[in-house]
Structures are given as C-alpha cells and as structure tokens.
Design an enzyme around this catalytic site. Sequence first.
Site, PDB file in Angstrom:
ATOM      1  N   ARG A  19       2.925  -0.356   8.939  1.00  0.00           N
ATOM      2  CA  ARG A  19       2.132   0.760   8.416  1.00  0.00           C
ATOM      3  C   ARG A  19       1.023   0.247   7.481  1.00  0.00           C
ATOM      4  O   ARG A  19      -0.129   0.202   7.853  1.00  0.00           O
ATOM      5  CB  ARG A  19       3.054   1.754   7.676  1.00  0.00           C
ATOM      6  CG  ARG A  19       2.509   3.169   7.594  1.00  0.00           C
ATOM      7  CD  ARG A  19       1.355   3.339   6.638  1.00  0.00           C
ATOM      8  NE  ARG A  19       1.699   2.939   5.277  1.00  0.00           N
ATOM      9  CZ  ARG A  19       0.799   2.824   4.299  1.00  0.00           C
ATOM     10  NH1 ARG A  19      -0.481   3.055   4.539  1.00  0.00           N
ATOM     11  NH2 ARG A  19       1.164   2.426   3.098  1.00  0.00           N
ATOM     12  N   ASP A  20       1.396  -0.182   6.296  1.00  0.00           N
ATOM     13  CA  ASP A  20       0.416  -0.645   5.310  1.00  0.00           C
ATOM     14  C   ASP A  20      -0.422  -1.788   5.888  1.00  0.00           C
ATOM     15  O   ASP A  20      -1.645  -1.840   5.727  1.00  0.00           O
ATOM     16  CB  ASP A  20       1.170  -1.104   4.047  1.00  0.00           C
ATOM     17  CG  ASP A  20       0.242  -1.559   2.933  1.00  0.00           C
ATOM     18  OD1 ASP A  20      -0.983  -1.487   3.106  1.00  0.00           O
ATOM     19  OD2 ASP A  20       0.744  -2.010   1.894  1.00  0.00           O
ATOM     20  N   HIS A 213       5.456  -4.149  -5.224  1.00  0.00           N
ATOM     21  CA  HIS A 213       4.579  -4.253  -4.054  1.00  0.00           C
ATOM     22  C   HIS A 213       3.332  -5.046  -4.472  1.00  0.00           C
ATOM     23  O   HIS A 213       2.400  -4.506  -5.047  1.00  0.00           O
ATOM     24  CB  HIS A 213       4.208  -2.827  -3.616  1.00  0.00           C
ATOM     25  CG  HIS A 213       3.375  -2.746  -2.381  1.00  0.00           C
ATOM     26  ND1 HIS A 213       3.839  -2.205  -1.203  1.00  0.00           N
ATOM     27  CD2 HIS A 213       2.093  -3.125  -2.131  1.00  0.00           C
ATOM     28  CE1 HIS A 213       2.884  -2.247  -0.294  1.00  0.00           C
ATOM     29  NE2 HIS A 213       1.813  -2.796  -0.824  1.00  0.00           N
ATOM     30  N   HIS A 215       0.110  -7.766  -3.912  1.00  0.00           N
ATOM     31  CA  HIS A 215      -0.897  -8.312  -2.994  1.00  0.00           C
ATOM     32  C   HIS A 215      -1.289  -9.698  -3.502  1.00  0.00           C
ATOM     33  O   HIS A 215      -1.236  -9.966  -4.695  1.00  0.00           O
ATOM     34  CB  HIS A 215      -2.118  -7.392  -2.935  1.00  0.00           C
ATOM     35  CG  HIS A 215      -1.909  -6.185  -2.071  1.00  0.00           C
ATOM     36  ND1 HIS A 215      -2.779  -5.819  -1.081  1.00  0.00           N
ATOM     37  CD2 HIS A 215      -0.917  -5.277  -2.037  1.00  0.00           C
ATOM     38  CE1 HIS A 215      -2.340  -4.725  -0.477  1.00  0.00           C
ATOM     39  NE2 HIS A 215      -1.208  -4.374  -1.041  1.00  0.00           N
ATOM     40  N   CYS A 246      -6.781  -4.102   1.108  1.00  0.00           N
ATOM     41  CA  CYS A 246      -7.134  -2.859   0.438  1.00  0.00           C
ATOM     42  C   CYS A 246      -8.626  -2.663   0.610  1.00  0.00           C
ATOM     43  O   CYS A 246      -9.406  -3.545   0.257  1.00  0.00           O
ATOM     44  CB  CYS A 246      -6.790  -2.917  -1.044  1.00  0.00           C
ATOM     45  SG  CYS A 246      -7.413  -1.492  -1.959  1.00  0.00           S
ATOM     46  N   ASN A 255      -1.231  -8.108   1.862  1.00  0.00           N
ATOM     47  CA  ASN A 255       0.034  -7.979   1.158  1.00  0.00           C
ATOM     48  C   ASN A 255       0.716  -9.339   1.047  1.00  0.00           C
ATOM     49  O   ASN A 255       0.437 -10.266   1.813  1.00  0.00           O
ATOM     50  CB  ASN A 255       0.958  -7.065   1.963  1.00  0.00           C
ATOM     51  CG  ASN A 255       0.495  -5.626   1.955  1.00  0.00           C
ATOM     52  OD1 ASN A 255       0.565  -4.944   0.947  1.00  0.00           O
ATOM     53  ND2 ASN A 255       0.012  -5.170   3.104  1.00  0.00           N
TER      54      ASN A 255
HETATM   55 MG    MG Z   1      -0.069  -2.977   0.274  1.00  0.00          MG
END
Ligand code: MG
Length: 325
Positions: A19-20, A213, A215, A246, A255
């Site tokens: 997803r991300d 979470h 990055h 992002c 990520n």
């Molecule tokens: Mg992320």
Amino acid sequence: MFDRKGLPQSVTVYEVGPRDGLQNESVFLSTHQKAALIRHLVDAGLPAIEVASFVRPDLVPALADGEKLLAELAPLLTKHRMSALVPNQKGLDRALKAGVREIAVFASATEAFAKANLHNSVAGSLENYTPVIKQARGAGLAVRGYISMCFGDPWEGNVAPKKVVDVAERLFADGITELSLGDTIGVATPGQVVDLLSELGARGIARSQLAVHFHDTYGQALSNTLTALQEGITTVDSSIGGLGGCPFAKSATGNLATEDLVWQLHGLGIVTGIDFQKLLNVSRWLRDETGLAIRSKTAIALMDGARKIDSGESNTEENNRMVER
Ligand code: MG
C-alpha cells in the site's frame, strides 16, 4: 559486548509495501501481481500487511483496484492480519463490503501537512474520523491510526512532541487499537524518538499500543528503529525493497526496507517469525517480475552474490533459517 538490556525478545514487522510503498512508485502493478506479492510476503512469514487503500480511485490510480485485489485475497483475509487504508465513511463502506478485518486512518501532526494531504485542518480531519473509527470498532474491526510528520515537516520544520501527543490522545479516545508514528520525510534522529515516546508515555499511552514508521531519507531509519526498540516498542513498519517515499519530501527515498530491518532484528537475536531467505526471494521476484527498483541495501548485497548469508549473531530456532546459497 553489546548490551541487549531493554530490547524485546520478539518484534512484529508490519509490512506496508503493497500500500504505502506501491502508492508512491511510478511502476504500476497489475491486480494479479499485487496479489502474488502479498501471497509471497505471507509465505515468507510477514505477520501483518497493509494491502490496499479505499481512497478515491482518481486520486490514487496505482491503488484503484482495491475491491478486485481483496476479492483475490479473500481466503487470506480471515487468517492473516491485513489492513486497508480508509479516508472517510465511503472508504469504510467499501472496506466493510470487501471483508477487511482491519482499517487504517491517517492523521497529521501539523496543520501544513493536514492541509496539503488531507485538505482539512488537523482538528477537522480528526472530527471526520471519529464516526468512521467508532463504526469500524462497532463492526469488530481493528483500527490502526497513523500520524504523519511526527518529527519534522517540510513547511513547519521541527515538530513539538506535544502536537503529536494531542492527536494521539484524540485517536485513542475515539477507539483506535494501534498507533503508528510516522517520520514521513525521514528527518528524525534518535534523541527525538526518545523524547516523543517519553511524552506519549507521560500521558498514559502504552508502548504496546504504538508502532514506529521510519523513512530512510536521511539514513536514520535503522538508528531510529534500534532506539525505539530500546525504548520498548515492539511493532515496526517497513516496506519490501524500501518501496515508497513521500511526494512532499524533496528526496524520493522510501520507507525503511523490510530486508534491512529483518537483517538487524535477526542479527540481534530478536524473533520475527520471518524466513529471511524467503524474504530475499520476494525481493528478487519483485525486481525481476515487476521492474521495481529494490533499494534495500541488504537485498542488494545478497540477491545476486554467491555469498554466505549470515546476519552475525542470529542463533534462535525461529530465525536460524538462513542458508548458504
Ligand atoms: Mg511510509
């Protein structure tokens, strides 16, 4: 000798690549390829996977096939922890219809990011989430909250922990079951991680309800992770191949890579339930089958070399599946 005091015995790796990760890649995968990726990740032992998004299809075309994908994955949805991103009531309706057992909602710690990404104020977006979270919980779903920009924001600079904690309190009051703290642009350093976790703890939010979470934009993701583990965090988000990024960060770095995370965890003797060799096979499959660039340093080092795979100090039964290739 390295002091393991404070480190957890086991960690839940929360895979966000499908997803991300894919949302922020220029290569589009077919529904069939996404389903195959998720099946491979399950087979490698990933215990929790964010698989889909029910945002407006025209806004995120890479993930417009949520319903189709979940129909393909239907037999897995009841057996494995799989979540879908839900931005509003309409998204929740779609997620419920698709048989999802866990949803995720996205809040922001800063007004600038709320405006840019959620087209709302921080308070306004939280107000919109309240009925969505309550209905989802009423239907027996788990709800994962995310807070973006927990440490730094491209417009507002450093983010005060208090801003994050205020949003966190509100989300927990509404009924979320887990909160993931996002360093969306990857600027955090370990001291900030300690400060934020301390502030959350001081307001009564337990470490067991939190995830991190990170990055890797500034190369800090693993340092921040280790710090969070030492602070009692036991759920860490990561993305296969380091997929993602992002749109608001100048650098497109993604990520924290799952392969890099698992290498570190197994090296520390921390149990994940993940078969590292199979995970590496997923990285290779992803690169060869989809053309996506693999940015995990661990995967790059090991994928094609005939090197002995040994993450150093791994010696537990569960982790000791690394083989000589
Ligand atoms: Mg992320």
